[in-house]
Design an enzyme around this catalytic site. Structure first.
Site, PDB file in Angstrom:
ATOM      1  N   ARG A 147       0.857  -1.193   0.000  1.00 54.19           N
ATOM      2  CA  ARG A 147       0.000   0.000   0.000  1.00 54.19           C
ATOM      3  C   ARG A 147       0.890   1.239   0.000  1.00 54.19           C
ATOM      4  O   ARG A 147       1.871   1.308   0.741  1.00 54.19           O
ATOM      5  CB  ARG A 147      -0.892  -0.015   1.244  1.00 54.19           C
ATOM      6  CG  ARG A 147      -1.977   1.030   1.215  1.00 54.19           C
ATOM      7  CD  ARG A 147      -2.788   1.034   2.510  1.00 54.19           C
ATOM      8  NE  ARG A 147      -2.226   1.948   3.480  1.00 54.19           N
ATOM      9  CZ  ARG A 147      -2.905   2.488   4.497  1.00 54.19           C
ATOM     10  NH1 ARG A 147      -4.183   2.185   4.681  1.00 54.19           N
ATOM     11  NH2 ARG A 147      -2.327   3.320   5.337  1.00 54.19           N
ATOM     12  N   TYR A 159      -3.278  11.364   7.278  1.00 54.36           N
ATOM     13  CA  TYR A 159      -3.541   9.935   7.456  1.00 54.36           C
ATOM     14  C   TYR A 159      -2.534   9.092   6.650  1.00 54.36           C
ATOM     15  O   TYR A 159      -2.245   9.400   5.495  1.00 54.36           O
ATOM     16  CB  TYR A 159      -4.965   9.554   6.990  1.00 54.36           C
ATOM     17  CG  TYR A 159      -5.088   8.058   6.911  1.00 54.36           C
ATOM     18  CD1 TYR A 159      -5.274   7.317   8.072  1.00 54.36           C
ATOM     19  CD2 TYR A 159      -4.910   7.383   5.705  1.00 54.36           C
ATOM     20  CE1 TYR A 159      -5.298   5.933   8.036  1.00 54.36           C
ATOM     21  CE2 TYR A 159      -4.937   5.996   5.658  1.00 54.36           C
ATOM     22  CZ  TYR A 159      -5.130   5.285   6.825  1.00 54.36           C
ATOM     23  OH  TYR A 159      -5.140   3.923   6.787  1.00 54.36           O
ATOM     24  N   ASP A 220      -5.190   3.903  -0.135  1.00 54.89           N
ATOM     25  CA  ASP A 220      -6.363   4.154   0.714  1.00 54.89           C
ATOM     26  C   ASP A 220      -6.708   5.644   0.698  1.00 54.89           C
ATOM     27  O   ASP A 220      -5.906   6.472   1.137  1.00 54.89           O
ATOM     28  CB  ASP A 220      -6.034   3.706   2.151  1.00 54.89           C
ATOM     29  CG  ASP A 220      -7.263   3.598   3.038  1.00 54.89           C
ATOM     30  OD1 ASP A 220      -8.313   4.144   2.669  1.00 54.89           O
ATOM     31  OD2 ASP A 220      -7.149   2.967   4.117  1.00 54.89           O
ATOM     32  N   HIS A 222      -9.294   6.781   2.336  1.00 56.78           N
ATOM     33  CA  HIS A 222      -9.827   7.016   3.685  1.00 56.78           C
ATOM     34  C   HIS A 222     -11.033   7.969   3.682  1.00 56.78           C
ATOM     35  O   HIS A 222     -11.081   8.920   4.476  1.00 56.78           O
ATOM     36  CB  HIS A 222      -8.705   7.490   4.611  1.00 56.78           C
ATOM     37  CG  HIS A 222      -8.685   6.790   5.929  1.00 56.78           C
ATOM     38  ND1 HIS A 222      -9.194   7.353   7.077  1.00 56.78           N
ATOM     39  CD2 HIS A 222      -8.263   5.552   6.280  1.00 56.78           C
ATOM     40  CE1 HIS A 222      -9.053   6.496   8.077  1.00 56.78           C
ATOM     41  NE2 HIS A 222      -8.510   5.391   7.626  1.00 56.78           N
ATOM     42  N   GLU A 246      -9.007   2.217  -2.208  1.00 58.46           N
ATOM     43  CA  GLU A 246      -9.824   1.877  -1.040  1.00 58.46           C
ATOM     44  C   GLU A 246     -10.614   3.066  -0.510  1.00 58.46           C
ATOM     45  O   GLU A 246     -10.089   4.178  -0.446  1.00 58.46           O
ATOM     46  CB  GLU A 246      -8.867   1.360   0.042  1.00 58.46           C
ATOM     47  CG  GLU A 246      -9.510   1.066   1.370  1.00 58.46           C
ATOM     48  CD  GLU A 246      -8.484   0.545   2.377  1.00 58.46           C
ATOM     49  OE1 GLU A 246      -7.386   0.103   1.963  1.00 58.46           O
ATOM     50  OE2 GLU A 246      -8.775   0.578   3.575  1.00 58.46           O
ATOM     51  N   GLU A 272     -14.154  -1.200   5.540  1.00 58.57           N
ATOM     52  CA  GLU A 272     -13.559  -1.523   6.840  1.00 58.57           C
ATOM     53  C   GLU A 272     -14.412  -0.994   7.994  1.00 58.57           C
ATOM     54  O   GLU A 272     -14.360  -1.534   9.094  1.00 58.57           O
ATOM     55  CB  GLU A 272     -12.124  -0.992   6.944  1.00 58.57           C
ATOM     56  CG  GLU A 272     -12.027   0.514   6.981  1.00 58.57           C
ATOM     57  CD  GLU A 272     -10.595   1.014   6.933  1.00 58.57           C
ATOM     58  OE1 GLU A 272      -9.771   0.416   6.229  1.00 58.57           O
ATOM     59  OE2 GLU A 272     -10.312   2.016   7.604  1.00 58.57           O
ATOM     60  N   ARG A 293     -13.982  -5.081   2.479  1.00 60.70           N
ATOM     61  CA  ARG A 293     -12.924  -4.773   3.447  1.00 60.70           C
ATOM     62  C   ARG A 293     -13.260  -5.128   4.895  1.00 60.70           C
ATOM     63  O   ARG A 293     -12.442  -4.920   5.791  1.00 60.70           O
ATOM     64  CB  ARG A 293     -12.609  -3.267   3.382  1.00 60.70           C
ATOM     65  CG  ARG A 293     -11.834  -2.858   2.172  1.00 60.70           C
ATOM     66  CD  ARG A 293     -10.378  -3.229   2.295  1.00 60.70           C
ATOM     67  NE  ARG A 293      -9.663  -2.401   3.252  1.00 60.70           N
ATOM     68  CZ  ARG A 293      -8.669  -2.830   4.028  1.00 60.70           C
ATOM     69  NH1 ARG A 293      -8.286  -4.094   4.000  1.00 60.70           N
ATOM     70  NH2 ARG A 293      -8.059  -2.013   4.847  1.00 60.70           N
ATOM     71  N   GLU A 349      -4.687  -7.624   4.499  1.00 65.97           N
ATOM     72  CA  GLU A 349      -3.859  -6.542   5.045  1.00 65.97           C
ATOM     73  C   GLU A 349      -3.102  -7.077   6.263  1.00 65.97           C
ATOM     74  O   GLU A 349      -3.690  -7.721   7.133  1.00 65.97           O
ATOM     75  CB  GLU A 349      -4.761  -5.370   5.453  1.00 65.97           C
ATOM     76  CG  GLU A 349      -4.012  -4.155   5.976  1.00 65.97           C
ATOM     77  CD  GLU A 349      -4.969  -3.021   6.341  1.00 65.97           C
ATOM     78  OE1 GLU A 349      -6.146  -3.290   6.630  1.00 65.97           O
ATOM     79  OE2 GLU A 349      -4.520  -1.855   6.337  1.00 65.97           O
ATOM     80  N   TRP A 412     -12.374  11.799   8.408  1.00 61.87           N
ATOM     81  CA  TRP A 412     -10.975  11.399   8.666  1.00 61.87           C
ATOM     82  C   TRP A 412     -10.666  10.125   7.921  1.00 61.87           C
ATOM     83  O   TRP A 412     -11.449   9.201   7.880  1.00 61.87           O
ATOM     84  CB  TRP A 412     -10.734  11.160  10.167  1.00 61.87           C
ATOM     85  CG  TRP A 412      -9.326  10.714  10.386  1.00 61.87           C
ATOM     86  CD1 TRP A 412      -8.194  11.465  10.254  1.00 61.87           C
ATOM     87  CD2 TRP A 412      -8.890   9.390  10.716  1.00 61.87           C
ATOM     88  NE1 TRP A 412      -7.088  10.690  10.485  1.00 61.87           N
ATOM     89  CE2 TRP A 412      -7.483   9.413  10.760  1.00 61.87           C
ATOM     90  CE3 TRP A 412      -9.550   8.175  10.966  1.00 61.87           C
ATOM     91  CZ2 TRP A 412      -6.720   8.284  11.056  1.00 61.87           C
ATOM     92  CZ3 TRP A 412      -8.815   7.065  11.247  1.00 61.87           C
ATOM     93  CH2 TRP A 412      -7.393   7.117  11.299  1.00 61.87           C
TER      94      TRP A 412
HETATM   95  O1  EZ4 Z   1      -7.511   3.912   9.700  1.00 61.41           O
HETATM   96  O2  EZ4 Z   1      -7.650   0.767  11.335  1.00 61.41           O
HETATM   97  O3  EZ4 Z   1      -6.814   0.430   5.711  1.00 61.41           O
HETATM   98  N1  EZ4 Z   1      -6.550   0.680   6.836  1.00 61.41           N
HETATM   99  C1  EZ4 Z   1      -7.043   1.713   7.525  1.00 61.41           C
HETATM  100  C2  EZ4 Z   1      -6.657   1.790   8.973  1.00 61.41           C
HETATM  101  C3  EZ4 Z   1      -7.694   2.529   9.789  1.00 61.41           C
HETATM  102  C4  EZ4 Z   1      -7.586   2.141  11.230  1.00 61.41           C
HETATM  103  C5  EZ4 Z   1      -8.705   2.762  12.071  1.00 61.41           C
HETATM  104  O4  EZ4 Z   1      -8.711   2.219  13.341  1.00 61.41           O
HETATM  105  O5  EZ4 Z   1      -7.751   2.517   6.980  1.00 61.41           O
HETATM  106  O6  EZ4 Z   1      -5.394   2.431   9.085  1.00 61.41           O
HETATM  107 CO    CO Z   2      -8.513   1.723   5.140  1.00 63.86          CO
END
Ligand code: EZ4
Ligand code: CO
Length: 412
Positions: A147, A159, A220, A222, A246, A272, A293, A349, A412
């Site tokens: 990743r 992040y 990702d 996010h 992602e 996730e 996920r 992962e 976030w």
């Molecule tokens: O931000 O698990 O793909 N992985 C992620 C993680 C999440 C954390 C949140 O608790 O997006 O890093």
């Molecule tokens: Co993620």
């Protein structure tokens, strides 16, 4: 075989973990993971105050019945706290059943569908140079899929970028990315969508030029983009052939992915933060994503995640189970047993745990040349060392949050 003891253990070796430990009247012990990052104690209360009293005296063999009893019997359905608590019970019961059968759990789930599970790790860097060093280090450790998260000019904390110095309370812990920080308040991070959309394609071009065409690369977002921004990013990343993009937009609105899908062939991974098959109905039925996920830990355990993934299999959608360090070794082992047995496994992962975590949870799973395997011990293959666990009481920690430059709170 009835459940005689049920204990909820919170331990914070490198970070907080919530473990349910069940013991039967004939001496079998089973472990389940109920860790919900930044909201751990809500799951502890749900388990300790509301579920544990219901489990005592119950037949430990009746996994499906117990799942339905906890899900339907609560009346209030779904949600991350409920589904993590149910997952902890479910996994502990599967662990007991497999230990009693004398088999590794994947054997009870149908046996191995492959030799090992392709795992991906997290490389990151503020600069392209730092990112290259991180990718190289991951390749040297044996990762065969990586990743990629990069710093963005103008953004100071972001992040997915590893902090090499280790923040207060986490000194010495060098997970490649550890988002939850110990402390009384969450850390504030910054975000600028336009700067990100301009910068990221160049990062992937540089990584492809440096590391070649063969290496599977992931990214990702996010949850930070709108659907049309996600569509645009997916399109601009097509030349670099990502394994997946992602969480490109929040997925509460599943229909949003219709728009993204119309514009890009970049494979999409979602979920996730999702915990139920209902969160995926449109995404799966309309083939709007390529990877699911959800983790065993957050989506109702093996019983429920298997149900989601079998539904997904009908639409050629594969697993991509969430596996950051905030899923405990118990939850990771459960993921590996399920992943090994599923036909539609995609990728896992895997970030590796710190030494203190490894001392609390003895694990039989192995990681070699980029592939994970759950091992051959009966059950999950994880032991919780209670004396070690007691050394590390709960420490308050929160996930960060994001503000835009004008002060608006962003996803976030
Ligand atoms: O931000 O698990 O793909 N992985 C992620 C993680 C999440 C954390 C949140 O608790 O997006 O890093
Ligand atoms: Co993620």
């Amino acid at each position: 075989m009835s459940i005689e003891r049920a204990e909820v253990i919170v331990t914070s070796p490198d970070r907080n973990f919530v473990t349910l430990r069940l013991e039967t009247d004939d001496g079998y012990v089973g472990l389940g993971d109920g860790t919900l990052n930044g909201r751990e104690l809500a799951v502890v209360a749900y388990l300790r105050d509301h579920i544990v009293p219901l489990l005592l005296g119950k037949d430990a063999h009746r996994i499906e019945d117990t799942w339905q009893f906890l899900y339907r019997g609560a009346y209030w359905r779904r949600g991350p706290v409920t589904m993590a608590a149910i997952a902890a019970v479910d996994v502990a019961l599967w662990d007991i059943k497999a230990r009693r059968a004398g088999m590794p759990l994947y054997q009870l789930l149908g046996g191995a569908s492959r030799h090992g599970l392709l795992a991906y790790g997290h490389a990151s860097g503020q600069s392209t140079q730092e990112l290259f060093e991180s990718v190289t280090a991951h390749l040297e450790q044996g990762y065969r899929a990586i990743r990629i998260q990069s710093g963005i000019p103008g953004l100071t904390s972001l992040y997915g970028i590893a902090s090499s110095k280790g923040l207060e309370g986490n000194e010495g812990v060098r997970y490649d990315h550890e988002p939850a920080q110990r402390g009384k308040h969450p850390v504030e991070e910054s975000w600028d969508t336009d700067a990100y959309l301009r910068h990221l394609p160049g990062v992937f071009e540089a990584v492809r030029n440096q590391f070649g065409e063969d290496l599977p690369l992931l990214h990702d977002c996010h949850h930070r983009l709108t659907p049309i921004q996600a569509a645009s990013l997916g399109k601009s990343l097509e030349p670099y052939r990502l394994f997946w993009l992602e969480d490109c937009t929040p997925a509460e609105n599943q229909e949003a992915f219709r728009l993204i899908r119309r514009h890009t062939t970049t494979p999409l991974a979602v979920g996730e933060v999702m915990n139920s098959v209902w969160d995926y109905q449109t995404l799966i039925r309309e083939q709007l994503i390529d990877y699911v996920r959800s983790s065993v830990t957050h989506a109702g355990g093996i019983t429920h995640l298997k149900r989601i993934l079998e539904h997904a299999a009908q639409y050629q959608i594969k697993s991509g189970m969430h596996g950051p360090t905030d899923v405990s070794p118990v939850g990771m082992a459960a993921a590996l047993h399920l992943g090994l047995s599923l036909h539609n496994f995609g990728i896992q992962e895997y970030m590796q745990y710190g030494p203190r975590t490894n001392a609390v949870f003895t694990q039989s799973f192995t990681w070699s040349e980029g592939f994970l395997h759950p091992g051959s011990q009966p059950g999950l293959g994880v032991t919780l060392n209670l004396d070690e666990a007691r050394k590390y009481p709960y420490v308050r920690a929160y996930l960060p949050f994001t503000r835009l430059k004008d002060g608006t709170i962003h996803d976030w």
